[in-house]
Structures are given as C-alpha cells and as structure tokens.
Write a protein that holds these residues in place. Structure first.
Motif, mmCIF file in Angstrom:
data_model
loop_
_atom_site.group_PDB
_atom_site.id
_atom_site.type_symbol
_atom_site.label_atom_id
_atom_site.label_comp_id
_atom_site.label_asym_id
_atom_site.label_seq_id
_atom_site.Cartn_x
_atom_site.Cartn_y
_atom_site.Cartn_z
ATOM 1 N N THR A 1 0.831 -1.205 0.000
ATOM 2 C CA THR A 1 0.000 0.000 0.000
ATOM 3 C C THR A 1 0.866 1.254 0.000
ATOM 4 O O THR A 1 0.574 2.220 -0.707
ATOM 5 N N ALA A 2 1.941 1.240 0.787
ATOM 6 C CA ALA A 2 2.840 2.395 0.847
ATOM 7 C C ALA A 2 3.540 2.624 -0.493
ATOM 8 O O ALA A 2 3.679 3.776 -0.936
ATOM 9 N N VAL A 3 3.965 1.556 -1.126
ATOM 10 C CA VAL A 3 4.628 1.689 -2.432
ATOM 11 C C VAL A 3 3.639 2.237 -3.465
ATOM 12 O O VAL A 3 3.965 3.142 -4.236
ATOM 13 N N TYR A 4 2.427 1.727 -3.448
ATOM 14 C CA TYR A 4 1.406 2.223 -4.378
ATOM 15 C C TYR A 4 1.141 3.706 -4.132
ATOM 16 O O TYR A 4 1.069 4.495 -5.073
ATOM 17 N N ALA A 5 1.030 4.092 -2.869
ATOM 18 C CA ALA A 5 0.792 5.494 -2.527
ATOM 19 C C ALA A 5 1.949 6.369 -2.998
ATOM 20 O O ALA A 5 1.741 7.476 -3.498
ATOM 21 N N PHE A 6 3.170 5.869 -2.856
ATOM 22 C CA PHE A 6 4.336 6.621 -3.306
ATOM 23 C C PHE A 6 4.294 6.821 -4.821
ATOM 24 O O PHE A 6 4.539 7.915 -5.321
ATOM 25 N N LEU A 7 3.976 5.768 -5.546
ATOM 26 C CA LEU A 7 3.939 5.854 -7.003
ATOM 27 C C LEU A 7 2.791 6.727 -7.483
ATOM 28 O O LEU A 7 2.910 7.412 -8.486
ATOM 29 N N LYS A 8 1.701 6.707 -6.768
ATOM 30 C CA LYS A 8 0.549 7.528 -7.124
ATOM 31 C C LYS A 8 0.811 8.992 -6.809
ATOM 32 O O LYS A 8 0.253 9.872 -7.435
ATOM 33 N N ALA A 9 1.634 9.260 -5.813
ATOM 34 C CA ALA A 9 2.143 10.578 -5.442
ATOM 35 C C ALA A 9 1.116 11.541 -4.853
ATOM 36 O O ALA A 9 1.494 12.536 -4.272
ATOM 37 N N ASP A 10 -0.153 11.284 -4.997
ATOM 38 C CA ASP A 10 -1.129 12.223 -4.433
ATOM 39 C C ASP A 10 -2.068 11.552 -3.436
ATOM 40 O O ASP A 10 -3.020 12.157 -2.968
ATOM 41 N N SER A 11 -1.805 10.295 -3.116
ATOM 42 C CA SER A 11 -2.696 9.555 -2.241
ATOM 43 C C SER A 11 -2.549 9.974 -0.786
ATOM 44 O O SER A 11 -3.490 10.420 -0.160
ATOM 45 N N ILE A 12 -1.339 9.799 -0.245
ATOM 46 C CA ILE A 12 -1.085 10.132 1.151
ATOM 47 C C ILE A 12 0.273 10.820 1.252
ATOM 48 O O ILE A 12 1.100 10.728 0.348
ATOM 49 N N THR A 13 0.499 11.493 2.352
ATOM 50 C CA THR A 13 1.743 12.241 2.519
ATOM 51 C C THR A 13 2.919 11.293 2.777
ATOM 52 O O THR A 13 2.728 10.128 3.137
ATOM 53 N N VAL A 14 4.110 11.823 2.630
ATOM 54 C CA VAL A 14 5.325 11.057 2.911
ATOM 55 C C VAL A 14 5.329 10.623 4.373
ATOM 56 O O VAL A 14 5.683 9.493 4.698
ATOM 57 N N GLU A 15 4.901 11.508 5.252
ATOM 58 C CA GLU A 15 4.862 11.186 6.678
ATOM 59 C C GLU A 15 3.901 10.033 6.966
ATOM 60 O O GLU A 15 4.191 9.178 7.793
ATOM 61 N N GLU A 16 2.770 10.001 6.274
ATOM 62 C CA GLU A 16 1.817 8.902 6.450
ATOM 63 C C GLU A 16 2.404 7.590 5.921
ATOM 64 O O GLU A 16 2.198 6.525 6.515
ATOM 65 N N GLN A 17 3.144 7.667 4.811
ATOM 66 C CA GLN A 17 3.794 6.473 4.272
ATOM 67 C C GLN A 17 4.854 5.959 5.246
ATOM 68 O O GLN A 17 4.953 4.752 5.476
ATOM 69 N N ILE A 18 5.625 6.877 5.825
ATOM 70 C CA ILE A 18 6.639 6.498 6.820
ATOM 71 C C ILE A 18 5.972 5.814 7.994
ATOM 72 O O ILE A 18 6.419 4.756 8.453
ATOM 73 N N SER A 19 4.900 6.394 8.470
ATOM 74 C CA SER A 19 4.176 5.821 9.599
ATOM 75 C C SER A 19 3.659 4.415 9.275
ATOM 76 O O SER A 19 3.748 3.506 10.101
ATOM 77 N N MET A 20 3.160 4.244 8.059
ATOM 78 C CA MET A 20 2.640 2.947 7.628
ATOM 79 C C MET A 20 3.752 1.894 7.624
ATOM 80 O O MET A 20 3.555 0.768 8.098
ATOM 81 N N LEU A 21 4.919 2.261 7.117
ATOM 82 C CA LEU A 21 6.023 1.308 7.060
ATOM 83 C C LEU A 21 6.620 1.038 8.436
ATOM 84 O O LEU A 21 6.994 -0.097 8.740
ATOM 85 N N GLU A 22 6.696 2.063 9.281
ATOM 86 C CA GLU A 22 7.167 1.848 10.655
ATOM 87 C C GLU A 22 6.224 0.887 11.386
ATOM 88 O O GLU A 22 6.671 0.024 12.138
ATOM 89 N N GLN A 23 4.931 1.031 11.151
ATOM 90 C CA GLN A 23 3.958 0.126 11.763
ATOM 91 C C GLN A 23 4.117 -1.293 11.231
ATOM 92 O O GLN A 23 3.997 -2.261 11.971
ATOM 93 N N THR A 24 4.406 -1.411 9.945
ATOM 94 C CA THR A 24 4.628 -2.729 9.349
ATOM 95 C C THR A 24 5.837 -3.409 10.004
ATOM 96 O O THR A 24 5.786 -4.603 10.322
ATOM 97 N N ILE A 25 6.905 -2.652 10.240
ATOM 98 C CA ILE A 25 8.087 -3.206 10.905
ATOM 99 C C ILE A 25 7.748 -3.621 12.334
ATOM 100 O O ILE A 25 8.141 -4.706 12.782
ATOM 101 N N ALA A 26 6.991 -2.791 13.041
ATOM 102 C CA ALA A 26 6.578 -3.132 14.413
ATOM 103 C C ALA A 26 5.708 -4.386 14.422
ATOM 104 O O ALA A 26 5.893 -5.261 15.280
#
Length: 115
Positions: A32-57
């Motif tokens: 989901t984070a990769v898709y959001a990054f490629l789409k560029a207007d879905s969610i902010t960079v900070e939200e993507q970071i938060s999503m990936l940090e949560q995935t690691i946790a």
C-alpha cells in the motif's frame, strides 16, 4: 496401476503440505505504501513512513522477517522528508538483512546524499 497409487498419494501429500506454508516475509502495509508513493497524491510522505514503521513493528511482534526492500523504501522516504540520518539507518539495515542488495543500496545512498 499399482505403481501410480503411491505416486498419487505422495503428490497429494506434498501439495497439501505446500498449501499451508506461510510466507517467508511479512509485508503488512508495504504494498500500500509503495502504491501510494507511485501515485504521489494519495497520502503524505509522513503517512507512508508511519505505515512502514507500523509494518516493521507488526513484523517484530509476530516474529516475522520484513519484506525485502521495505527498509530501503523507508530510507528513501526519510531522505525525501529531510531526515537523512534515519534514511541512512534504514539503508544500512536493508544491506545487513539482504546482502545481495549492497551495490544497489550503496548507489541509492550516494544518490540521496548528492554524490
């Protein structure tokens, strides 16, 4: 016909065992984070970071290995957000977890640091 029966039983057993095999890596919200990054207007960079940090946790809590590329992607996001120290940390983590990625991660690191 008698020879085919044991072979069929072995194939069925192997197929049945394979169907319950769990994935080697934990992906969580990575796709989901990769898709959001490629789409560029879905969610902010900070939200993507938060999503990936949560995935690691989540992976840590479930005793699972994170997916290849997750730390590299997170490092790239941290560089984009202006936090180069966290970016470097995640690039180095990616290299230690997946040694086959060292050359590519070193290239990304040089690019991110403006070399």
């Amino acid at each position: 016909m008698k020879r085919l029966f044991p072979l069929a039983v072995i194939c069925a057993a192997l197929t049945g065992c394979n169907a319950t095999k769990e994935p080697i890596y934990y992906y969580g919200g990575y796709n989901t984070a990769v898709y959001a990054f490629l789409k560029a207007d879905s969610i902010t960079v900070e939200e993507q970071i938060s999503m990936l940090e949560q995935t690691i946790a989540d992976a840590t809590n479930k005793n699972k290995a994170v997916a290849p590329g997750l730390h590299a992607h997170l490092g790239m996001l941290y560089f984009e957000a202006g936090n180069s120290s966290q970016g470097i940390t995640h690039f180095e983590t990616e290299k230690s977890l997946f040694p086959e990625s060292v050359q590519y991660i070193d290239f990304l690191l040089k690019s991110a640091q403006g070399a």
